[in-house]
Scaffold this motif. Structure first.
Motif, PDB file in Angstrom:
ATOM      1  N   THR A  54      17.723 -19.516   5.730  1.00  0.00           N
ATOM      2  CA  THR A  54      16.746 -20.387   5.086  1.00  0.00           C
ATOM      3  C   THR A  54      17.075 -20.510   3.600  1.00  0.00           C
ATOM      4  OG1 THR A  54      15.259 -18.567   4.504  1.00  0.00           O
ATOM      5  CG2 THR A  54      15.002 -19.560   6.697  1.00  0.00           C
ATOM      6  N   PRO A  55      16.488 -21.491   2.914  1.00  0.00           N
ATOM      7  CA  PRO A  55      16.701 -21.603   1.474  1.00  0.00           C
ATOM      8  C   PRO A  55      16.326 -20.338   0.715  1.00  0.00           C
ATOM      9  CG  PRO A  55      15.728 -23.615   2.310  1.00  0.00           C
ATOM     10  CD  PRO A  55      15.738 -22.650   3.458  1.00  0.00           C
ATOM     11  N   LEU A  56      15.269 -19.652   1.158  1.00  0.00           N
ATOM     12  CA  LEU A  56      14.874 -18.418   0.474  1.00  0.00           C
ATOM     13  C   LEU A  56      15.929 -17.329   0.634  1.00  0.00           C
ATOM     14  CD1 LEU A  56      11.029 -18.075   1.128  1.00  0.00           C
ATOM     15  CD2 LEU A  56      12.204 -18.644  -1.004  1.00  0.00           C
ATOM     16  N   LEU A  86      22.199 -23.956  -1.428  1.00  0.00           N
ATOM     17  CA  LEU A  86      20.846 -24.467  -1.248  1.00  0.00           C
ATOM     18  C   LEU A  86      20.866 -25.931  -0.798  1.00  0.00           C
ATOM     19  CD1 LEU A  86      19.066 -22.974  -4.389  1.00  0.00           C
ATOM     20  CD2 LEU A  86      18.485 -22.497  -1.999  1.00  0.00           C
ATOM     21  N   LEU A 115      14.673 -30.694   0.981  1.00  0.00           N
ATOM     22  CA  LEU A 115      13.507 -29.833   0.802  1.00  0.00           C
ATOM     23  C   LEU A 115      12.222 -30.654   0.869  1.00  0.00           C
ATOM     24  CD1 LEU A 115      14.740 -27.543  -2.126  1.00  0.00           C
ATOM     25  CD2 LEU A 115      14.616 -26.959   0.294  1.00  0.00           C
ATOM     26  N   ILE A 169      15.270 -28.473   6.714  1.00  0.00           N
ATOM     27  CA  ILE A 169      15.707 -27.122   6.362  1.00  0.00           C
ATOM     28  C   ILE A 169      15.227 -26.153   7.430  1.00  0.00           C
ATOM     29  CG2 ILE A 169      15.775 -27.499   3.854  1.00  0.00           C
ATOM     30  CD1 ILE A 169      12.973 -26.284   3.713  1.00  0.00           C
ATOM     31  N   VAL A 211      13.041 -25.515  -7.133  1.00  0.00           N
ATOM     32  CA  VAL A 211      13.497 -24.906  -5.882  1.00  0.00           C
ATOM     33  C   VAL A 211      12.440 -23.935  -5.352  1.00  0.00           C
ATOM     34  CG1 VAL A 211      15.222 -23.397  -4.835  1.00  0.00           C
ATOM     35  CG2 VAL A 211      15.937 -25.187  -6.428  1.00  0.00           C
ATOM     36  N   THR A 265      10.361 -24.419  -1.613  1.00  0.00           N
ATOM     37  CA  THR A 265      10.898 -23.573  -0.546  1.00  0.00           C
ATOM     38  C   THR A 265       9.870 -22.563  -0.074  1.00  0.00           C
ATOM     39  OG1 THR A 265      11.854 -22.086  -2.212  1.00  0.00           O
ATOM     40  CG2 THR A 265      13.296 -23.771  -1.282  1.00  0.00           C
ATOM     41  N   GLU A 295      10.389 -13.836   0.767  1.00  0.00           N
ATOM     42  CA  GLU A 295       9.144 -14.578   0.622  1.00  0.00           C
ATOM     43  C   GLU A 295       8.005 -13.616   0.308  1.00  0.00           C
ATOM     44  OE1 GLU A 295       7.030 -16.647  -0.342  1.00  0.00           O
ATOM     45  OE2 GLU A 295       7.558 -18.259   1.041  1.00  0.00           O
TER      46      GLU A 295
END
Length: 322
Positions: free
Chosen positions: A160-162, A173, A179, A184, A241, A245, A291
Protein backbone atom coordinates in the motif's frame (compact mmCIF):
# COMPACT_ATOMS: atom_id res chain seq x y z
CA UNK A 1 -39.63 42.68 37.30
CA UNK A 2 -39.05 40.64 34.16
CA UNK A 3 -40.12 37.04 34.36
CA UNK A 4 -38.87 34.08 32.35
CA UNK A 5 -41.91 32.24 31.07
CA UNK A 6 -41.52 28.55 30.35
CA UNK A 7 -44.16 26.75 28.32
CA UNK A 8 -44.91 23.07 28.79
CA UNK A 9 -43.41 20.44 26.52
CA UNK A 10 -43.16 19.60 23.72
CA UNK A 11 -40.82 22.37 22.62
CA UNK A 12 -39.13 22.90 19.24
CA UNK A 13 -38.28 19.63 17.52
CA UNK A 14 -35.57 19.49 14.87
CA UNK A 15 -36.87 16.39 13.12
CA UNK A 16 -33.62 14.51 13.74
CA UNK A 17 -33.59 10.94 15.02
CA UNK A 18 -31.06 8.19 15.56
CA UNK A 19 -32.23 6.24 12.52
CA UNK A 20 -32.35 9.33 10.31
CA UNK A 21 -28.78 10.27 11.13
CA UNK A 22 -27.49 6.69 10.90
CA UNK A 23 -28.99 6.17 7.46
CA UNK A 24 -27.73 9.61 6.47
CA UNK A 25 -24.17 8.49 7.20
CA UNK A 26 -24.79 5.27 5.26
CA UNK A 27 -25.94 7.33 2.26
CA UNK A 28 -22.77 9.43 2.53
CA UNK A 29 -20.71 6.23 2.35
CA UNK A 30 -22.28 5.12 -0.94
CA UNK A 31 -19.72 6.85 -3.25
CA UNK A 32 -16.81 5.23 -1.41
CA UNK A 33 -18.59 1.88 -1.37
CA UNK A 34 -19.23 1.96 -5.11
CA UNK A 35 -15.58 2.83 -5.66
CA UNK A 36 -14.53 -0.15 -3.53
CA UNK A 37 -16.83 -2.44 -5.50
CA UNK A 38 -15.35 -1.19 -8.76
CA UNK A 39 -11.70 -1.63 -7.77
CA UNK A 40 -11.98 -4.78 -5.61
CA UNK A 41 -15.03 -6.46 -7.12
CA UNK A 42 -16.35 -9.67 -5.60
CA UNK A 43 -14.10 -9.51 -2.52
CA UNK A 44 -15.46 -6.11 -1.51
CA UNK A 45 -19.03 -7.35 -1.87
CA UNK A 46 -18.43 -10.52 0.18
CA UNK A 47 -16.57 -8.75 2.99
CA UNK A 48 -19.08 -5.89 3.30
CA UNK A 49 -22.20 -8.08 3.19
CA UNK A 50 -20.69 -10.50 5.71
CA UNK A 51 -19.79 -7.67 8.10
CA UNK A 52 -23.20 -5.98 7.89
CA UNK A 53 -25.24 -9.18 8.24
CA UNK A 54 -23.05 -10.42 11.11
CA UNK A 55 -23.30 -7.13 13.03
CA UNK A 56 -27.10 -7.01 12.68
CA UNK A 57 -27.44 -10.68 13.65
CA UNK A 58 -25.17 -10.42 16.71
CA UNK A 59 -26.93 -7.28 17.94
CA UNK A 60 -30.31 -8.98 17.61
CA UNK A 61 -29.18 -12.16 19.40
CA UNK A 62 -27.47 -10.29 22.24
CA UNK A 63 -30.46 -8.02 22.82
CA UNK A 64 -32.98 -10.84 22.55
CA UNK A 65 -31.28 -13.56 24.61
CA UNK A 66 -28.71 -11.84 26.84
CA UNK A 67 -29.98 -8.32 27.57
CA UNK A 68 -33.65 -9.31 27.25
CA UNK A 69 -34.40 -5.91 25.81
CA UNK A 70 -36.17 -4.39 22.85
CA UNK A 71 -34.44 -4.90 19.51
CA UNK A 72 -32.85 -1.82 17.95
CA UNK A 73 -31.57 -3.40 14.74
CA UNK A 74 -33.84 -1.16 12.66
CA UNK A 75 -32.25 2.12 13.77
CA UNK A 76 -29.36 1.63 11.34
CA UNK A 77 -26.57 1.66 13.92
CA UNK A 78 -25.70 -2.03 13.51
CA UNK A 79 -25.75 -1.69 9.71
CA UNK A 80 -23.46 1.34 9.93
CA UNK A 81 -21.08 -0.46 12.30
CA UNK A 82 -20.85 -3.40 9.90
CA UNK A 83 -20.29 -1.15 6.91
CA UNK A 84 -17.58 0.88 8.67
CA UNK A 85 -15.93 -2.32 9.90
CA UNK A 86 -15.78 -3.65 6.34
CA UNK A 87 -14.32 -0.34 5.16
CA UNK A 88 -11.38 -1.03 7.49
CA UNK A 89 -10.72 -4.53 6.16
CA UNK A 90 -8.91 -5.88 3.08
CA UNK A 91 -11.17 -7.33 0.40
CA UNK A 92 -9.52 -10.77 0.58
CA UNK A 93 -10.13 -11.34 4.29
CA UNK A 94 -11.63 -14.80 5.00
CA UNK A 95 -15.31 -14.74 5.97
CA UNK A 96 -14.77 -16.30 9.38
CA UNK A 97 -12.34 -13.54 10.38
CA UNK A 98 -14.87 -10.91 9.29
CA UNK A 99 -17.49 -12.62 11.48
CA UNK A 100 -15.10 -12.58 14.46
CA UNK A 101 -14.50 -8.87 13.91
CA UNK A 102 -18.25 -8.21 13.81
CA UNK A 103 -18.75 -10.16 17.04
CA UNK A 104 -16.07 -8.13 18.81
CA UNK A 105 -17.38 -4.85 17.39
CA UNK A 106 -20.97 -5.47 18.49
CA UNK A 107 -20.52 -7.78 21.47
CA UNK A 108 -17.52 -6.09 23.09
CA UNK A 109 -17.36 -2.62 21.59
CA UNK A 110 -21.08 -1.83 21.82
CA UNK A 111 -23.45 -4.18 23.65
CA UNK A 112 -21.18 -4.93 26.62
CA UNK A 113 -21.54 -1.26 27.60
CA UNK A 114 -25.31 -1.26 27.27
CA UNK A 115 -25.83 -0.63 23.57
CA UNK A 116 -26.05 2.49 21.46
CA UNK A 117 -25.34 5.68 23.39
CA UNK A 118 -23.31 3.98 26.13
CA UNK A 119 -20.22 2.72 24.32
CA UNK A 120 -17.07 4.79 25.08
CA UNK A 121 -15.19 3.55 22.01
CA UNK A 122 -16.11 3.38 18.34
CA UNK A 123 -17.36 -0.23 17.91
CA UNK A 124 -16.13 -0.66 14.33
CA UNK A 125 -12.62 0.41 15.33
CA UNK A 126 -12.68 -1.91 18.34
CA UNK A 127 -13.37 -4.78 15.95
CA UNK A 128 -10.76 -3.61 13.46
CA UNK A 129 -7.97 -3.19 16.03
CA UNK A 130 -8.80 -6.58 17.59
CA UNK A 131 -8.43 -8.24 14.18
CA UNK A 132 -5.22 -6.33 13.44
CA UNK A 133 -3.63 -7.54 16.66
CA UNK A 134 -5.01 -11.09 16.44
CA UNK A 135 -4.54 -11.71 12.70
CA UNK A 136 -1.74 -9.35 11.60
CA UNK A 137 -0.80 -11.29 8.45
CA UNK A 138 -4.32 -11.52 7.05
CA UNK A 139 -5.10 -7.92 8.04
CA UNK A 140 -2.02 -6.53 6.28
CA UNK A 141 -2.23 -8.53 3.05
CA UNK A 142 -3.68 -6.03 0.61
CA UNK A 143 -5.17 -6.93 -2.79
CA UNK A 144 -4.15 -4.80 -5.74
CA UNK A 145 -6.95 -2.78 -7.34
CA UNK A 146 -8.32 -4.67 -10.33
CA UNK A 147 -11.50 -3.14 -11.77
CA UNK A 148 -14.51 -5.48 -11.46
CA UNK A 149 -12.25 -8.25 -10.19
CA UNK A 150 -14.14 -11.53 -9.70
CA UNK A 151 -11.40 -13.15 -7.60
CA UNK A 152 -11.75 -13.25 -3.82
CA UNK A 153 -9.25 -15.13 -1.67
CA UNK A 154 -6.72 -15.55 -4.48
CA UNK A 155 -6.63 -11.87 -5.46
CA UNK A 156 -3.23 -10.48 -6.43
CA UNK A 157 -1.67 -8.62 -3.49
CA UNK A 158 0.86 -5.83 -3.15
CA UNK A 159 2.13 -3.00 -0.96
CA UNK A 160 0.00 0.00 0.00
CA UNK A 161 1.08 3.65 -0.24
CA UNK A 162 1.57 3.70 3.54
CA UNK A 163 3.96 0.77 3.27
CA UNK A 164 6.02 2.77 0.76
CA UNK A 165 5.92 5.75 3.14
CA UNK A 166 7.08 3.63 6.05
CA UNK A 167 9.93 2.18 3.99
CA UNK A 168 10.99 5.56 2.65
CA UNK A 169 10.35 4.46 -0.94
CA UNK A 170 8.76 7.73 -2.00
CA UNK A 171 9.59 7.07 -5.64
CA UNK A 172 7.23 4.05 -5.61
CA UNK A 173 4.24 6.04 -4.38
CA UNK A 174 1.23 6.18 -6.73
CA UNK A 175 0.52 9.40 -8.58
CA UNK A 176 -1.69 11.94 -6.83
CA UNK A 177 -4.46 11.30 -9.35
CA UNK A 178 -4.47 7.59 -8.46
CA UNK A 179 -4.74 8.53 -4.78
CA UNK A 180 -7.67 10.81 -5.54
CA UNK A 181 -9.51 8.26 -7.68
CA UNK A 182 -8.75 5.21 -5.53
CA UNK A 183 -6.56 3.21 -7.88
CA UNK A 184 -4.40 1.98 -4.98
CA UNK A 185 -4.14 -1.00 -2.67
CA UNK A 186 -5.61 -0.87 0.80
CA UNK A 187 -8.76 -1.53 2.77
CA UNK A 188 -12.18 -1.00 1.20
CA UNK A 189 -12.76 2.48 2.55
CA UNK A 190 -9.37 4.08 2.18
CA UNK A 191 -9.13 4.02 -1.59
CA UNK A 192 -10.81 7.05 -3.16
CA UNK A 193 -10.22 10.46 -1.58
CA UNK A 194 -12.75 12.07 -3.92
CA UNK A 195 -15.49 9.60 -2.94
CA UNK A 196 -14.87 10.22 0.76
CA UNK A 197 -14.88 14.00 0.27
CA UNK A 198 -18.20 13.76 -1.56
CA UNK A 199 -19.53 12.00 1.53
CA UNK A 200 -18.15 14.79 3.72
CA UNK A 201 -19.96 17.44 1.68
CA UNK A 202 -23.21 15.48 2.00
CA UNK A 203 -22.85 15.16 5.78
CA UNK A 204 -22.11 18.87 6.16
CA UNK A 205 -24.94 19.98 3.90
CA UNK A 206 -27.41 17.74 5.73
CA UNK A 207 -25.96 18.97 9.04
CA UNK A 208 -25.43 15.41 10.23
CA UNK A 209 -21.96 16.44 11.41
CA UNK A 210 -20.16 19.76 11.85
CA UNK A 211 -16.83 20.74 10.35
CA UNK A 212 -14.96 20.94 13.65
CA UNK A 213 -13.64 17.38 13.98
CA UNK A 214 -12.71 16.52 10.36
CA UNK A 215 -11.18 19.93 9.64
CA UNK A 216 -9.17 20.01 12.89
CA UNK A 217 -7.78 16.53 12.15
CA UNK A 218 -6.86 17.32 8.54
CA UNK A 219 -5.34 20.72 9.37
CA UNK A 220 -3.30 19.22 12.22
CA UNK A 221 -1.92 16.48 9.95
CA UNK A 222 -1.26 19.05 7.22
CA UNK A 223 0.71 21.34 9.56
CA UNK A 224 2.58 18.58 11.41
CA UNK A 225 3.67 16.69 8.29
CA UNK A 226 4.36 19.97 6.51
CA UNK A 227 6.89 20.94 9.18
CA UNK A 228 8.56 17.53 8.99
CA UNK A 229 8.69 17.66 5.19
CA UNK A 230 10.17 21.16 5.26
CA UNK A 231 12.87 20.07 7.70
CA UNK A 232 13.87 16.95 5.72
CA UNK A 233 11.99 16.27 2.46
CA UNK A 234 14.14 13.20 1.75
CA UNK A 235 13.00 11.49 4.95
CA UNK A 236 9.43 12.74 5.34
CA UNK A 237 6.76 12.67 2.63
CA UNK A 238 4.74 15.70 1.60
CA UNK A 239 1.59 16.61 3.55
CA UNK A 240 -0.62 15.89 0.53
CA UNK A 241 0.53 12.28 0.43
CA UNK A 242 -0.33 11.85 4.10
CA UNK A 243 -3.76 13.39 3.63
CA UNK A 244 -4.65 11.16 0.67
CA UNK A 245 -3.32 7.83 1.95
CA UNK A 246 -4.44 5.30 4.50
CA UNK A 247 -7.56 5.67 6.53
CA UNK A 248 -7.04 9.33 7.34
CA UNK A 249 -10.01 10.71 5.42
CA UNK A 250 -12.22 7.75 6.32
CA UNK A 251 -11.43 8.13 10.00
CA UNK A 252 -11.65 11.93 10.07
CA UNK A 253 -15.00 12.07 8.26
CA UNK A 254 -16.90 8.96 9.31
CA UNK A 255 -15.36 7.49 12.46
CA UNK A 256 -13.98 10.29 14.61
CA UNK A 257 -17.31 12.14 14.21
CA UNK A 258 -19.33 9.40 15.91
CA UNK A 259 -21.83 11.18 18.17
CA UNK A 260 -21.42 8.89 21.17
CA UNK A 261 -17.62 8.77 21.37
CA UNK A 262 -16.75 12.38 20.44
CA UNK A 263 -17.00 15.57 22.56
CA UNK A 264 -20.19 17.60 22.78
CA UNK A 265 -18.88 21.17 22.54
CA UNK A 266 -17.33 22.71 19.44
CA UNK A 267 -14.16 23.70 21.29
CA UNK A 268 -13.93 20.17 22.68
CA UNK A 269 -14.31 18.77 19.17
CA UNK A 270 -11.37 20.86 17.96
CA UNK A 271 -9.18 19.72 20.86
CA UNK A 272 -10.26 16.14 20.17
CA UNK A 273 -9.44 16.50 16.46
CA UNK A 274 -6.03 18.02 17.12
CA UNK A 275 -5.23 15.11 19.43
CA UNK A 276 -6.21 12.57 16.78
CA UNK A 277 -4.12 14.35 14.14
CA UNK A 278 -1.01 14.53 16.32
CA UNK A 279 -1.22 10.90 17.46
CA UNK A 280 -1.82 9.69 13.91
CA UNK A 281 1.28 11.44 12.58
CA UNK A 282 3.43 10.29 15.53
CA UNK A 283 2.43 6.65 14.96
CA UNK A 284 2.82 6.89 11.16
CA UNK A 285 6.22 8.56 11.26
CA UNK A 286 7.83 7.24 14.43
CA UNK A 287 5.82 4.13 15.37
CA UNK A 288 5.91 0.52 14.25
CA UNK A 289 2.59 0.60 12.37
CA UNK A 290 2.36 2.39 9.02
CA UNK A 291 -1.18 3.57 9.87
CA UNK A 292 -2.14 5.21 13.16
CA UNK A 293 -5.66 6.55 12.58
CA UNK A 294 -7.54 3.71 14.30
CA UNK A 295 -5.35 3.84 17.40
CA UNK A 296 -5.49 7.64 17.51
CA UNK A 297 -9.29 7.71 17.45
CA UNK A 298 -9.61 5.05 20.15
CA UNK A 299 -7.09 6.87 22.37
CA UNK A 300 -8.97 10.15 22.01
CA UNK A 301 -12.28 8.31 22.59
CA UNK A 302 -10.90 7.55 26.04
CA UNK A 303 -10.25 11.26 26.61
CA UNK A 304 -13.73 12.35 25.49
CA UNK A 305 -15.28 12.25 29.01
CA UNK A 306 -12.38 14.35 30.30
CA UNK A 307 -12.79 16.85 27.46
CA UNK A 308 -16.53 17.06 28.14
CA UNK A 309 -15.84 17.69 31.82
CA UNK A 310 -13.38 20.55 31.41
CA UNK A 311 -14.57 22.09 28.13
CA UNK A 312 -18.24 22.92 28.48
CA UNK A 313 -20.44 25.46 26.72
CA UNK A 314 -21.62 28.29 28.94
CA UNK A 315 -24.97 27.55 30.59
CA UNK A 316 -27.88 29.71 29.54
CA UNK A 317 -28.15 32.63 31.97
CA UNK A 318 -24.84 31.82 33.70
CA UNK A 319 -22.96 34.86 34.97
CA UNK A 320 -19.23 35.28 34.52
CA UNK A 321 -17.18 34.71 37.63
CA UNK A 322 -15.70 37.90 39.06
Amino acid sequence: MNKLLISPAPHIHSGDSVSKNMYGVIIALIPAYLTALYFFGLGALIVSVTAVVSCVLFEYLIQRYLLKGESTIYDGSAVLTGLLLSFNLPSNLPIWIVVVGALVAIGVGKMSFGGLGNNPFNPALVGRVFLLISFPVQMTTWPRPMPLNMHYLDAETGATPLAFLKGGAFEDLPAHMDLLLGNIGGSLGEVSAIALLIGLVYLLVRKIITWHIPVSILVTVLVFTGILHAVNPDMYASPLVHLLTGGLLLGAIFMATDYVTSPMSHVGMIVYGIGIGVITVVIRVFGAYPEGMSFAILIMNAFTPLINTYIKPKRFGEKKKQ
